[in-house]
Design an enzyme around this catalytic site. Structure first.
Site, PDB file in Angstrom:
ATOM      1  N   ASP A  91     -17.101  15.940 -23.630  1.00  0.00           N
ATOM      2  CA  ASP A  91     -15.935  16.595 -24.343  1.00  0.00           C
ATOM      3  C   ASP A  91     -15.199  17.070 -22.661  1.00  0.00           C
ATOM      4  O   ASP A  91     -15.727  18.215 -22.160  1.00  0.00           O
ATOM      5  CB  ASP A  91     -16.474  17.872 -25.133  1.00  0.00           C
ATOM      6  CG  ASP A  91     -15.528  18.626 -25.491  1.00  0.00           C
ATOM      7  OD1 ASP A  91     -14.752  18.716 -24.847  1.00  0.00           O
ATOM      8  OD2 ASP A  91     -15.749  18.589 -27.215  1.00  0.00           O
ATOM      9  N   HIS A  92     -14.442  16.297 -22.263  1.00  0.00           N
ATOM     10  CA  HIS A  92     -13.493  16.825 -20.891  1.00  0.00           C
ATOM     11  C   HIS A  92     -13.173  18.607 -21.117  1.00  0.00           C
ATOM     12  O   HIS A  92     -13.108  19.050 -20.069  1.00  0.00           O
ATOM     13  CB  HIS A  92     -12.427  15.957 -20.995  1.00  0.00           C
ATOM     14  CG  HIS A  92     -10.932  15.969 -21.406  1.00  0.00           C
ATOM     15  ND1 HIS A  92     -10.923  15.817 -22.752  1.00  0.00           N
ATOM     16  CD2 HIS A  92     -10.113  17.345 -21.420  1.00  0.00           C
ATOM     17  CE1 HIS A  92      -9.405  16.269 -22.853  1.00  0.00           C
ATOM     18  NE2 HIS A  92      -9.257  16.736 -21.706  1.00  0.00           N
ATOM     19  N   GLU A 126      -0.372  21.012 -27.770  1.00  0.00           N
ATOM     20  CA  GLU A 126       0.583  19.822 -26.963  1.00  0.00           C
ATOM     21  C   GLU A 126       1.905  20.145 -27.600  1.00  0.00           C
ATOM     22  O   GLU A 126       2.593  20.335 -28.289  1.00  0.00           O
ATOM     23  CB  GLU A 126      -0.270  18.811 -27.770  1.00  0.00           C
ATOM     24  CG  GLU A 126      -1.676  18.853 -27.220  1.00  0.00           C
ATOM     25  CD  GLU A 126      -2.699  17.553 -27.443  1.00  0.00           C
ATOM     26  OE1 GLU A 126      -2.270  17.082 -25.879  1.00  0.00           O
ATOM     27  OE2 GLU A 126      -2.964  17.260 -28.254  1.00  0.00           O
ATOM     28  N   HIS A 145     -13.511  19.506 -28.892  1.00  0.00           N
ATOM     29  CA  HIS A 145     -13.241  20.913 -28.120  1.00  0.00           C
ATOM     30  C   HIS A 145     -12.744  21.719 -28.409  1.00  0.00           C
ATOM     31  O   HIS A 145     -13.144  22.632 -28.350  1.00  0.00           O
ATOM     32  CB  HIS A 145     -11.289  20.171 -27.143  1.00  0.00           C
ATOM     33  CG  HIS A 145     -10.950  19.176 -27.334  1.00  0.00           C
ATOM     34  ND1 HIS A 145     -12.010  17.860 -26.432  1.00  0.00           N
ATOM     35  CD2 HIS A 145     -10.330  17.952 -27.548  1.00  0.00           C
ATOM     36  CE1 HIS A 145     -11.907  17.012 -26.151  1.00  0.00           C
ATOM     37  NE2 HIS A 145     -10.647  16.999 -25.996  1.00  0.00           N
TER      38      HIS A 145
HETATM   39  C1  BG6 Z   1      -7.872  14.138 -25.838  1.00  0.00           C
HETATM   40  C2  BG6 Z   1      -7.638  13.940 -26.934  1.00  0.00           C
HETATM   41  O1  BG6 Z   1      -9.651  14.549 -26.143  1.00  0.00           O
HETATM   42  O2  BG6 Z   1      -7.384  15.655 -25.649  1.00  0.00           O
HETATM   43  C3  BG6 Z   1      -5.658  14.174 -27.011  1.00  0.00           C
HETATM   44  O3  BG6 Z   1      -8.005  12.355 -27.496  1.00  0.00           O
HETATM   45  C4  BG6 Z   1      -5.186  15.434 -26.481  1.00  0.00           C
HETATM   46  O4  BG6 Z   1      -4.802  13.196 -28.502  1.00  0.00           O
HETATM   47  C5  BG6 Z   1      -6.563  15.382 -24.947  1.00  0.00           C
HETATM   48  O5  BG6 Z   1      -3.884  15.103 -25.886  1.00  0.00           O
HETATM   49  C6  BG6 Z   1      -6.041  16.714 -25.154  1.00  0.00           C
HETATM   50  O6  BG6 Z   1      -6.064  17.025 -23.498  1.00  0.00           O
HETATM   51  P1  BG6 Z   1      -5.656  18.144 -22.309  1.00  0.00           P
HETATM   52  O7  BG6 Z   1      -6.984  18.138 -21.467  1.00  0.00           O
HETATM   53  O8  BG6 Z   1      -3.973  17.649 -21.559  1.00  0.00           O
HETATM   54  O9  BG6 Z   1      -6.035  19.372 -23.269  1.00  0.00           O
END
Ligand code: BG6
Length: 493
Positions: A179-180, A218, A242
């Protein structure tokens, strides 16, 4: 003080889906940065795999182009780029066909005592078949690990099936569910803020905190990912993983250590304590929306339906949710969560709204006081702000101003902040699962989300349109205002 970069042990990383978007945007640039920081040992190798026919040289050109595009120019040193590219090779192999797999076996034969990582940067339908082939070809060694991307499954049942399929080949301690968000610097800082400072913990409960807000906003639409996104929607794409992981980090009890399972045990308790929404709750607790045409920073933008080219889709691009945690610490402290695409600004924030002072001694002179608020800004402009009431300088009667004690990370730490994937891939190489989701966490998160999905299946008409460039449907505003509270709109930078 300079940060000490510790070189990792030798490893082989096999990336399935190596020619795809994730590999190009995140995995290759992340590994390049780590190489640039001298963290990769000379023996580290990356083997790209996909069903496309490609030579080693073609894959290397593809990787060069990815670095050119996704690594900032000041970090692109020709000698380091060459060194990194020399680590790469390519094997054409498909989950459904035998061809290519003996080549992979051969490519890996020389690194049996190295950590061996299988990174599945592919759709979840391929997780099971790829693991099965990896097992059948005897590629799993005691130091093997598998990395899978979220969302794991579409619901609790499919997540179980996927986890079973992966689990037939890899034991749980070798499975890394990415989960990044957990790799983001500020997200980890949340643990530092809570558990490395004595200041907040005594106040971190329902006696002092009124509510918590988590917003992941976003400005982008679905871009080139409409096919995937339409089968997922915001609740599976962002909330199940997330956002619930952020809830865990805010709400968990202090773990007894930073060992992977000590941290994950505490996160699991939070997920298990989320109060399931019941039938009467849905209308007041969850709002889902889909963006219509409108504007964004780039100018006029299309609706989700035209981005998708499908006029029937009921997929949500926005979710607002009131969640409650049934335990002593968080009793009567709502967590308001929201995320959406095509919102007015890119900003991810956690807002801890404290209660007001028990008695306002300044009422006669200055009137109402604003309660303290701690704002943890995850991105962009990472930092922490603690909003306080202070006296405005000057003679005469007391006047208060609500101002932030402001810690901006970019100013405090001038170095480049590593991307989440850099940290996470190095953790996999080191065998540290702390920032990865354990199977029971995934299952508990689905147990909270599944009833919402079931409700939406039965009630398709409650999807609300919102204009691109706004903060979602008005029902999301009503969701929090009904409780006498308001969303905190981050000031534009
Ligand atoms: C991803 C989602 O896990 O996270 C995307 O699949 C989303 O839809 C993205 O845009 C958002 O990541 P970050 O790091 O740009 O906030």
């Amino acid at each position: 003080m300079a940060t000490r970069i510790v070189q990792v042990e030798p490893f082989d990383l096999v990336v399935f889906g190596a020619t795809g978007d994730l590999s190009q945007r995140k995995i290759l640039p992340a590994l390049y940065h780590r190489d640039q920081q001298e963290q990769l040992p000379p023996e580290a190798r990356l083997i790209g795999t996909s069903r496309r026919a490609m030579s080693d040289e073609e894959f290397r050109s593809f990787a060069r182009a990815a670095i050119e595009k996704f690594v900032e120019p000041e970090f692109r040193t020709p000698a380091v780029v060459d060194r990194f590219i020399a680590r790469l090779s390519y094997v054409q192999a498909e989950a459904s066909q035998e061809e290519g797999w003996p080549m992979l076996e051969k490519a890996l034969s020389s690194g049996k005592d190295h950590a061996r990582i299988f990174y599945l940067a592919v759709g979840p339908d391929l997780f099971g078949p790829i693991c099965e082939r990896v097992g059948r070809h005897g590629l799993v060694t005691p130091l093997s690990r598998v990395v899978v991307e979220k969302p794991v499954g579409r619901d609790g049942a499919s997540a179980d099936a996927l986890n079973d399929a992966i689990g037939k080949v890899f034991p749980e301690p070798s499975i890394y569910r990415i989960d990044h968000y957990l790799g983001k610097e500020t997200v980890q800082n949340l643990m530092a803020l809570r558990f490395a400072n004595a200041l907040f913990e005594p106040l971190w409960n329902g006696s002092h905190i009124d509510h918590v807000q988590i917003t992941v906003a976003e400005t982008l639409g679905v871009e080139g990912r409409a096919g995937y996104y339409d089968t997922s929607g915001a609740i599976r794409d962002m909330v199940q993983n997330h956002i619930l992981q952020l809830v865990c980090l805010v709400a968990m009890e202090p773990p007894s250590s930073m060992e992977a399972d000590a941290v994950r045990d505490e996160k699991l308790k939070v997920l298990k304590s989320l109060k399931p929404l019941t039938n009467t709750d849905f209308e007041n607790h969850v709002v889902r929306g889909q963006y219509g045409a409108g504007s964004s920073a780039e100018g006029a933008v299309n609706s989700y339906l035209s981005d998708l080219g499908n006029s029937d889709s009921k997929t949500e691009t926005f979710v607002a949710l009131k969640a409650e945690i049934g335990n002593w610490r968080w009793s009567n402290v709502p967590f308001y969560l929201r995320t959406g695409k095509r919102l007015p600004q890119r900003s991810s924030e956690i807002v801890i709204q404290f209660k007001n002072v028990p008695y306002n001694v300044f009422m006669q002179t200055t009137g109402h006081l604003q309660p303290n608020r701690l704002v943890i800004r995850l991105q962009p402009d990472e930092g922490v702000k603690l909003w306080l009431s202070v006296k405005e300088p000057g003679p005469g009667s007391l006047r208060f101003k609500y101002v932030p004690l402001d810690m901006n990370f970019a100013e405090a730490f001038t170095k480049r902040q590593p991307e989440a994937y850099e940290r996470l891939i190095m953790d996999v190489v080191r065998g540290d699962q702390t920032l990865f989701m354990r199977r029971d966490e995934v299952a508990a998160a689905w147990r909270f989300i599944d009833p919402i999905l079931d409700y939406w299946k039965e009630n398709v008409d409650d999807l609300k349109l919102y204009q691109s460039g706004t903060w979602g449907p008005t029902a999301a505003v009503a969701l929090i205002e009904r409780d006498g509270r308001t969303w905190y709109e981050a000031p534009q930078q």
